[in-house]
Design an enzyme around this catalytic site. Structure first.
Site, mmCIF file in Angstrom:
data_model
loop_
_atom_site.group_PDB
_atom_site.id
_atom_site.type_symbol
_atom_site.label_atom_id
_atom_site.label_comp_id
_atom_site.label_asym_id
_atom_site.label_seq_id
_atom_site.Cartn_x
_atom_site.Cartn_y
_atom_site.Cartn_z
ATOM 1 N N TYR A 111 0.827 -1.204 0.000
ATOM 2 C CA TYR A 111 0.000 0.000 0.000
ATOM 3 C C TYR A 111 0.864 1.259 0.000
ATOM 4 C CZ TYR A 111 -3.988 2.990 0.633
ATOM 5 O OH TYR A 111 -4.950 3.939 0.426
ATOM 6 N N PHE A 125 -6.461 21.355 -25.257
ATOM 7 C CA PHE A 125 -6.837 19.950 -25.350
ATOM 8 C C PHE A 125 -8.074 19.778 -24.473
ATOM 9 C CE2 PHE A 125 -6.924 15.498 -24.137
ATOM 10 C CZ PHE A 125 -6.979 14.939 -25.400
ATOM 11 N N THR A 126 -8.982 18.884 -24.887
ATOM 12 C CA THR A 126 -10.294 18.778 -24.244
ATOM 13 C C THR A 126 -10.232 18.665 -22.718
ATOM 14 O OG1 THR A 126 -10.185 16.442 -24.785
ATOM 15 C CG2 THR A 126 -11.481 17.809 -26.256
ATOM 16 N N ASP A 171 2.365 20.072 -21.001
ATOM 17 C CA ASP A 171 1.589 18.864 -21.223
ATOM 18 C C ASP A 171 2.535 17.983 -22.032
ATOM 19 O OD1 ASP A 171 0.080 16.806 -22.203
ATOM 20 O OD2 ASP A 171 -1.685 18.028 -22.633
ATOM 21 N N LYS A 180 0.295 7.502 -23.815
ATOM 22 C CA LYS A 180 0.875 7.857 -25.109
ATOM 23 C C LYS A 180 2.381 7.572 -25.070
ATOM 24 C CE LYS A 180 -3.170 10.235 -25.267
ATOM 25 N NZ LYS A 180 -3.770 11.142 -24.301
ATOM 26 N N ARG A 239 -13.205 14.450 -36.515
ATOM 27 C CA ARG A 239 -12.822 15.639 -35.749
ATOM 28 C C ARG A 239 -13.301 16.834 -36.560
ATOM 29 N NH1 ARG A 239 -11.026 14.505 -30.315
ATOM 30 N NH2 ARG A 239 -13.180 13.897 -30.452
ATOM 31 N N PHE A 278 -20.253 13.640 -29.865
ATOM 32 C CA PHE A 278 -19.587 12.760 -30.843
ATOM 33 C C PHE A 278 -19.463 11.321 -30.354
ATOM 34 C CE2 PHE A 278 -15.512 12.706 -28.657
ATOM 35 C CZ PHE A 278 -15.534 13.897 -27.934
HETATM 36 C C1 LIG Z 1 -4.628 12.130 -23.971
HETATM 37 C C2 LIG Z 1 -4.223 13.499 -23.656
HETATM 38 C C3 LIG Z 1 -4.405 14.060 -22.393
HETATM 39 C C4 LIG Z 1 -5.169 13.358 -21.278
HETATM 40 O O1 LIG Z 1 -4.582 12.165 -20.916
HETATM 41 P P1 LIG Z 1 -5.442 10.880 -20.474
HETATM 42 O O2 LIG Z 1 -4.390 9.882 -20.146
HETATM 43 O O3 LIG Z 1 -6.296 10.488 -21.650
HETATM 44 O O4 LIG Z 1 -6.255 11.259 -19.289
HETATM 45 C C5 LIG Z 1 -3.919 15.343 -22.171
HETATM 46 N N1 LIG Z 1 -3.315 16.031 -23.140
HETATM 47 C C6 LIG Z 1 -3.148 15.536 -24.385
HETATM 48 C C7 LIG Z 1 -2.460 16.362 -25.412
HETATM 49 C C8 LIG Z 1 -3.598 14.261 -24.688
HETATM 50 O O5 LIG Z 1 -3.442 13.796 -25.930
#
Ligand SMILES: *Cc1c(COP(=O)(O)O)cnc(C)c1O
Length: 477
Positions: free
Chosen positions: A73, A125-126, A216, A259, A383, A450
């Protein structure tokens, strides 16, 4: 580079069968999915290019690391390994693991933003913007203008326009800008990179005003590769050295490990500041878990630590980015309009130019994605106008300039033969583009439409007739 193919820098040890379907079956599947590729089942797709997020193939070394998960833990040895690797390759003092990128964005936004603040960034980014706004900040886009034009070829189309940034600082005052969020690369601009010179200049300008710079870092390895290939003075530098220098122009970062850390789940938040780390470690307990696991199993942290080491291998990232370029070049040669230059993780088809006879209200990108699935079982993503949603005040559709279909390449998953299949399907569609008709929306959810919206073909000589679905019946009733 003269060769179009870069041999895979790995060999295949485990295989996962993929669906082989007939056109009749695909006609039926896409109708059942309401002509929305998000609603297809994975086992109905032959080549799944919906996203590069969490779809990576892990290495034998990562899988071996999974067996060494220390599921204590607190104080897991896998956390200590991850911490050491992040310090070595990213260079930040503190790391807080999170379940994925948005977990890190949540913590960062909560500890740094006060209501009324402004957060500048190079295109939104969203999830990043949603967290900033949720905490009371206004996002301000300070990317170079060219990033919004799909046909301008620039080596670093993700750069920040320093004049825009200076104007914002003059207008609202540095005191209301807690940090600048710099994405490397810029996902929504098509995976466009930021130059080292731009990072350095942005950091200097922000430091002079007491504004922190948080990256980011989601696709920082692909960004480092583009610097090596395109920026003067970096041709001989290793990906690791470039990454370390990039990160030296930031005060911290959020990371989606799904990623560029080559894992299926995971993320982290980094910073150098002790005080911010203190605040983040207090909050992570509330949202993710102890600061030594942050919502991840020990084995997941081990896989991510090993993935980070593998990600800085030039051969890996060279192969990856070249795959994207290969697909884009094949389409471009056939006269198919694609966004230029090709970014690091995807190829974007300009659906407005591909289907000029379909007005934007008839959803050209959505139509093209559905047709591509029927043609060859390839799953892509819209998109464009569907993703953009509606204006809250007028109720009308947002009409984005870019109406795109995204073909996203998962890491280490598909071969060049798969990419040829995708290219040939796009070429066949392009030849019969005049026969393609648009769609009408028959079910529209209120938020993030979407994901679950449903469509049917416009009346005309289209083969497939949509059958009434539960939602249709509801709407009719
Ligand atoms: C995917 C992504 C995120 C968010 O990451 P998650 O692992 O999906 O929560 C943030 N910024 C960018 C540019 C991304 O492509």
């Amino acid at each position: 580079m003269d060769r179009r193919y870069v041999p895979e820098p790995y060999k295949i040890k485990v295989v996962e069968p993929i669906a082989v379907t007939t056109r009749d079956e695909r006609d039926r599947f896409i109708a059942e999915a309401g002509y929305n590729t998000f609603l297809l089942r994975s086992d109905q797709c032959t080549i799944d290019l919906l996203t590069d997020s969490g779809t990576t193939a892990m290495s034998d070394n990562q899988w071996a690391g999974m067996m060494l998960g220390d599921e204590a833990y607190a104080g897991s040895r896998n956390f200590l390994h991850l911490q050491e690797v992040v310090r070595t390759y990213y260079g930040f003092r503190h790391i807080v693991p999170t379940h994925q990128g948005r977990g890190a964005e949540n913590l960062l936004s909560m500890i740094m933003i006060k209501p009324g603040d402004y957060v500048p960034g190079n295109m939104y980014f969203t999830t990043t913007r949603a967290h900033q706004e949720r905490n009371g900040a206004t996002f301000v886009d300070v990317i170079v203008d060219e990033a919004h034009d799909p046909q301008i070829e620039l080596p670093f189309k993700g750069n920040i326009d320093l004049a825009k940034l200076e104007r914002l600082i003059a207008e609202v005052g540095a005191g209301r800008i807690p940090y600048l969020c710099l994405a490397v690369t810029v996902n929504l601009a098509g995976g466009q990179p930021v130059s080292m010179a731009n990072m350095r200049a942005v950091y200097r300008l922000c430091a002079a005003h007491g504004i922190k710079v948080m990256y980011d870092a989601t696709r920082c390895i692909e960004n480092a590769y583009f610097i090596k290939m395109r920026e003067e003075g970096y041709a001989e530098a290793s990906i690791a050295a470039i990454l370390k220098e990039m990160m030296s122009y930031a005060d911290g970062c959020t990371m989606s490990g799904k990623k560029d850390c080559l894992v299926n789940i995971g993320g982290f938040l980094c910073m150098n500041d002790d005080d911010l780390y203190q605040k983040a470690s207090e909050l992570v307990v509330l949202f993710e878990g102890m600061p030594s696991y942050g919502g991840l199993a020990g084995r997941d942290m081990e896989a991510m630590a090993r993935g980070i080491v593998e990600s800085v291998d030039y051969n890996y990232v060279h192969h990856r980015v070249t795959q994207c370029r290969y697909l884009a070049d094949r389409l471009d040669e056939a006269g198919i309009p694609v966004v230029k230059p090709t970014g690091g993780h995807a190829v974007f088809i300009d659906a407005k130019a591909f289907l000029p006879h379909i007005p934007q209200d008839r959803f050209p990108a959505q139509t093209l994605a559905a047709e591509l699935y029927v043609e060859a079982g390839v799953r892509a993503m819209e998109r464009g106008i569907v993703s953009a949603g509606r204006n809250r005040e007028t109720g009308d559709h947002h009409r984005p300039k870019l109406e795109l279909v995204r073909l996203t390449i998962p890491r280490r998953v598909y071969t060049y033969a798969h990419l040829d299949t995708v290219a040939e399907a796009c070429i066949a569609l392009h030849r019969r583009r005049d026969t393609i008709r648009g769609l009408e929306m028959v079910y529209e959810p209120k938020v993030l439409r979407f994901f679950t919206a449903r469509f049917q073909p416009l009346a005309g000589p289209t083969k497939v007739k949509a059958r009434p679905t539960a939602q249709l019946v509801e709407l009719a009733g």
